[in-house]
Design an enzyme around this catalytic site. Structure first.
Site, PDB file in Angstrom:
ATOM      1  N   LYS A   1       3.007   5.903   3.565  1.00 11.30           N
ATOM      2  CA  LYS A   1       1.935   5.752   2.765  1.00 11.30           C
ATOM      3  C   LYS A   1       0.310   6.362   3.700  1.00 11.30           C
ATOM      4  CE  LYS A   1       3.141   0.815   1.542  1.00 11.30           C
ATOM      5  NZ  LYS A   1       2.816   1.188   0.271  1.00 11.30           N
TER       6      LYS A   1
ATOM      7  N   ASP B   1      11.922   5.201   5.432  1.00  6.17           N
ATOM      8  CA  ASP B   1      11.282   4.001   5.485  1.00  6.17           C
ATOM      9  C   ASP B   1      10.110   4.259   4.819  1.00  6.17           C
ATOM     10  OD1 ASP B   1       9.574   1.755   5.677  1.00  6.17           O
ATOM     11  OD2 ASP B   1      10.427   1.138   7.728  1.00  6.17           O
ATOM     12  N   HIS B   2       9.690   3.694   3.488  1.00  6.80           N
ATOM     13  CA  HIS B   2       8.662   4.049   2.633  1.00  6.80           C
ATOM     14  C   HIS B   2       7.354   3.908   3.275  1.00  6.80           C
ATOM     15  CE1 HIS B   2       9.347   0.079   1.166  1.00  6.80           C
ATOM     16  NE2 HIS B   2       7.809   0.073   0.637  1.00  6.80           N
TER      17      HIS B   2
ATOM     18  N   ARG C   1      14.740   5.002 -10.653  1.00  4.18           N
ATOM     19  CA  ARG C   1      13.866   4.747 -11.961  1.00  4.18           C
ATOM     20  C   ARG C   1      12.451   4.376 -11.342  1.00  4.18           C
ATOM     21  NH1 ARG C   1      14.438   0.818 -14.761  1.00  4.18           N
ATOM     22  NH2 ARG C   1      13.778   1.892 -16.933  1.00  4.18           N
TER      23      ARG C   1
ATOM     24  N   HIS D   1      10.352  -2.201   8.498  1.00  5.42           N
ATOM     25  CA  HIS D   1       8.915  -1.726   8.124  1.00  5.42           C
ATOM     26  C   HIS D   1       7.964  -2.188   9.476  1.00  5.42           C
ATOM     27  CE1 HIS D   1      10.455  -0.687   4.535  1.00  5.42           C
ATOM     28  NE2 HIS D   1      10.522  -1.922   4.051  1.00  5.42           N
TER      29      HIS D   1
END
Length: 484
Positions: free
Chosen positions: A182, A177-178, A24, A240
């Site tokens: 970026k 891994d967001h 969402r 991260h």
């Protein structure tokens, strides 16, 4: 500046956990923005799969509500919204059983790119992979996306890798891994390897130290049960911050190719020294006023789990020997801030005398908020009065420089999902990379699990425990300020 959008081929993307929070908040809004920009073909399908008993229209209503909540209003026009909702399908499915799998297979078209996003608990990765295989949806063109946490130690990570490898080749597995999606993180590679200016200086001869900070203002909130079993080391450092460290420290790959890049990242992880006990500071936030403490957030009387951690890391190779890298991350800190700071050494000799003060060049790479880069340079202060030196920033904020209104600056998730559709694994972790990160992390965690030493307390809204600052002060250094 006009954005140049390259459409991908038509695809079917199934989101397991399609009614969940991640879908969402991030996945569906990201897909909508890519659709609105013209990158997603109208022949594509997005299939939500979850246990909830919904039909297509009911699920579309949930997607509509999510987009209205998490997409900026100026990017939510009726035509784009309705066009995107036309792509949406839903299947009620049992990840551990057989219900819904035949219905899902009927939605997945064999002549389209087929991707499956595992936005579920890691315990379901194996059953999902097994059923995709059993129901004939796991051929050589299939791609699966798996979310962190990818294991909680080396043994469990190896077991997950083995389970997925029973049904999928490594080239089909996208461990997301967001942070790697970026804009600034990718620009870090462009900065290093696309400009002759920095790479000759990118070594221990010119760099005094590097700081990587990921600070959050929120507490553990509704994630208390998960977080108290993981802590900041497992939740943030192992994945991260480790990925950011790799991109900063790795050698130049021979080409911008998925395996060439990941080979160099793996070498960087394997060159990490064990971390000494006096090079680790763990913290846990206390309560203050109406702000609950960590123990209140996780509903426990006591806990040795860290909500803050700072480490001094050394890399044993020719490029970085003698240059420490400081890692810092925590909850309930002063501000939400993620940055990498490359602090260059002082000039070997100052012709301006001691009264000119100490001035250093610092390259700051901002990940959030306001993605961009700043290079601090020393100049003469304008005006009469002699040669007085001041530091000024050369600043580039991407949203201003590139034009955010043109969708140039995209969210990490939308970029990474489109890379899955393209079949580009450059920004995704490889299995041996994950295992190498755990092999370095496990001894650190075991060293404090074997003692009863509690994390140092720190107040919400601070920069963490004072012991973190003292760790750098002992070496005549200081953390960069976390700015509100």
């Amino acid at each position: 500046m006009v954005s140049r959008v390259i459409p991908v081929d038509p695809f079917d993307l199934t989101i397991f956990g399609g009614t969940g929070d991640l879908a969402r908040r991030k996945i569906l809004p990201g897909l909508y923005r890519r659709f609105r920009s013209g990158q997603m073909p109208e022949d594509s399908r997005i299939i939500g799969a979850a246990r909830s008993d919904l039909d297509d229209n009911q699920y579309r209503d949930e997607v509509r509500a999510a987009l209205k909540e998490f997409v900026d209003r100026d990017r939510l026009d009726d035509a784009s919204l309705e066009g995107f909702l036309d792509l949406i399908r839903y299947v009620s499915i049992d990840a551990m059983g057989d219900a819904g799998w035949k219905e899902l297979k009927a939605h997945v078209r064999p002549d389209h790119i087929s991707a499956f996003y595992f936005s579920v608990a890691p315990s379901l990765f194996g059953p999902l992979a097994e059923r995709l295989h059993a129901y004939g949806m796991a051929d050589q063109s299939t791609r699966i996306v798996v979310e962190k946490p990818f294991g909680r130690d080396l043994e469990s990570a190896r077991e997950l890798n083995r389970t997925l490898a029973e049904h999928f080749d490594e080239t089909q597995i996208y461990r997301i891994d967001h942070y790697l999606g970026k804009e600034t993180v990718q620009n870090l590679m462009a900065l290093r390897f696309g400009n002759v200016l920095f790479e000759p200086l990118w070594n221990s001869q010119y760099v005094d130290h590097i700081q990587i900070t990921v600070a959050e203002t929120v507490g553990v909130g509704g994630r208390g049960g998960y977080y108290d079993r993981s802590g900041a080391m497992r939740d943030m450092v192992q994945n991260h911050l480790m990925q950011l460290l790799c991109l900063i420290a790795m050698e130049p790959p021979s080409q911008f190719d998925p395996d060439a890049v990941r080979d160099e990242k793996l070498k960087a992880i394997r060159a990490l020294d064990p971390v000494k006990p006096d090079s680790i500071v763990r913290g846990q936030y206390t309560g203050k006023g109406s702000t609950p403490s960590y123990l209140e957030d996780v509903e426990a009387e006591e806990s040795n789990t860290e909500s803050f951690i700072a480490l001094k890391v050394n890399i044993s190779n020719w490029r970085w020997a003698g240059t420490p890298i400081y890692l810092r991350t925590g909850k309930r800190l002063k501000a939400r801030q993620s940055e990498i700071a490359v602090v260059f050494k002082d000039a070997p000799h100052s012709i301006f005398g001691a009264e000119a003060g100490r001035h250093r060049n610092i390259l700051t790479i901002r990940l959030q908020p306001n993605e961009g880069m700043t290079l601090g340079v020393t100049i003469k202060e304008p005006g009469p009065g002699g040669m007085r030196l001041i530091d000024v920033p050369l600043d580039m904020t991407f949203a201003e420089a590139l034009g955010a209104e043109n969708d140039q600056v995209t969210d990490a998730y939308e970029r990474l999902v489109m890379d899955v559709i393209r079949g580009n694994q450059t920004l995704f972790m490889r299995g041996d990379e994950v295992e190498a990160a755990w092999a370095w992390t496990d001894p650190i965690i075991e060293s404090w699990d074997s003692t009863d030493r509690k994390p140092f307390p720190y107040e919400p809204g601070s920069s963490g425990p004072e012991e973190s600052a003292m760790m750098l002060h002992r070496e005549n250094r200081r953390w960069r300020e976390i700015r509100e």
